[in-house]
Design an enzyme around this catalytic site. Sequence first.
Site, PDB file in Angstrom:
ATOM      1  N   HIS A 338      47.727  37.739  43.275  1.00 19.46           N
ATOM      2  CA  HIS A 338      46.718  38.216  43.476  1.00 19.46           C
ATOM      3  C   HIS A 338      46.234  36.442  43.276  1.00 19.46           C
ATOM      4  O   HIS A 338      46.705  35.452  43.951  1.00 19.46           O
ATOM      5  CB  HIS A 338      46.162  38.452  42.377  1.00 19.46           C
ATOM      6  CG  HIS A 338      44.697  38.323  41.842  1.00 19.46           C
ATOM      7  ND1 HIS A 338      43.987  37.722  41.606  1.00 19.46           N
ATOM      8  CD2 HIS A 338      43.990  39.780  41.404  1.00 19.46           C
ATOM      9  CE1 HIS A 338      42.679  38.051  41.093  1.00 19.46           C
ATOM     10  NE2 HIS A 338      42.498  39.600  41.076  1.00 19.46           N
ATOM     11  N   ASP A 397      45.672  46.873  41.365  1.00 20.45           N
ATOM     12  CA  ASP A 397      44.980  47.526  42.262  1.00 20.45           C
ATOM     13  C   ASP A 397      46.488  49.015  42.928  1.00 20.45           C
ATOM     14  O   ASP A 397      46.831  49.728  42.830  1.00 20.45           O
ATOM     15  CB  ASP A 397      44.948  47.184  43.680  1.00 20.45           C
ATOM     16  CG  ASP A 397      43.581  46.201  43.148  1.00 20.45           C
ATOM     17  OD1 ASP A 397      42.921  47.602  42.380  1.00 20.45           O
ATOM     18  OD2 ASP A 397      43.771  44.951  43.789  1.00 20.45           O
TER      19      ASP A 397
END
Length: 460
Positions: A338, A397
């Site tokens: 991320h 996700d």
Amino acid sequence: MLLNEKEEQFDDPLTVQINKYADRCINNSCIDPNLYDKFDVKRGLRDRNTGKGVLTGLTEIGDVHSYETIDGKVVPVEGKLFYRGIDVEDIVHGFLKENRFGFEEVTYLLLFGELPSEKRLANFNKVLAEYRTLPPSFVRDIIMKATSRDMMNLLARSVLSLYSWDENPDDTSIPNVLRQSLSLIARVPLISVYGYQAHRHYHHGDNLYIINPDVNLSTAENILRLLRPDSSYTELEAKILDLALVLHAEHGGGNNSTFTDHVVSSSGTDTYSAIAAALCSLKGPKHGGANIKVKHMFDHMKETINDWNDDDEIKNYLNALLEKRIFDQSGLIYGIGHAVYAISDPRAKLLKTFTKDLAAEKNRLDEFALYQNVERLAPEVISKAHKRQKSVGANVDFYSGFVYSMLGLPDGLYTPMFASARMAGWCAHRIEELINAGKIIRPAYKNVAKKAVYVPLDKR
């Protein structure tokens, strides 16, 4: 360099001419990449040396915590996400312990800066229920008559169209913007599902189901009710969709779509324009479409790997991804790592907790085991391939696409579900921008073009 005049054929087909024009654009718009370093340009509004975003504003709405300064050194820590100063993990455990849905409570918190009492939450739910309807003929004229192959395009267009049904669309006073915000938070899930139903009907010949929402149900329950022909769903399905909405509702002011919301709101424009701009930002595959990429990657992985529990076979597949030899040749393992979180994404940890239960209900525990294996092995593979010490983990996700798949949500609704949740955060940030009456956001761009002289037409 421009094409030679002799090479220009004005009787070429239009597509050929467009391609020639495109070559001109490319040839005359390339900037020397060394200039970005020379002028210390913070590309992507991020500091290349520290990896941190450039500070462009202040907010009290959301906060992402991934580093601590210890003895003067910046040290990565387990990720934390805060809504109005409250740890999201505490919020989630709070409403789950009381067997409640949480998205409406989180929406109240983000908009008003405080947790609602039981009475205020009940009243707020009634307000959202009253707004959970679309103007007369809107479904017919906007959604059904001009269907779109991309639901995010339909969402943005529909939000802009709601301007025409608003008797006071340009008033940027806080009471009016709050009214518009509540209506959008309630309506966008409806538009998403109805738009998909219309798309499937007109482009794929499916039956068309337009089901009215139930005023007594939560946002998550209504999404499942509207999506399914028989309007049925299990309690676990509704609870995990609600959790996904909670975890996607806000992520600080620096993410691309929320920053877009701030930028457009700072110009003084109307709510529908600002939110449509945020939707267009989220549509980009670098932002809102990551969970679809994760799902497609795993679809390919399941077809390619023979033994889903063979670590060596999984590692070989992951290395092939990094080496751009398979799948989409991007060199990425989608869902791992991320831009902000250094070690772990708290949203992924929370979602994973309930993913196993849903996988058991759907008889897909073998797939869940594959996800766990990839989550365990990918950081090691990435570390060896890139020869770096920085730890990476699964982001939200990674599991959200799998969850949506088990809920029967089609790929085309993955990003609209993200948008339906983030609507709460976007509206809160727009209100914050207007209340603090900041200047129009206008960063600097340095022009590095060489000066040129004008040449008369007959001498070119």
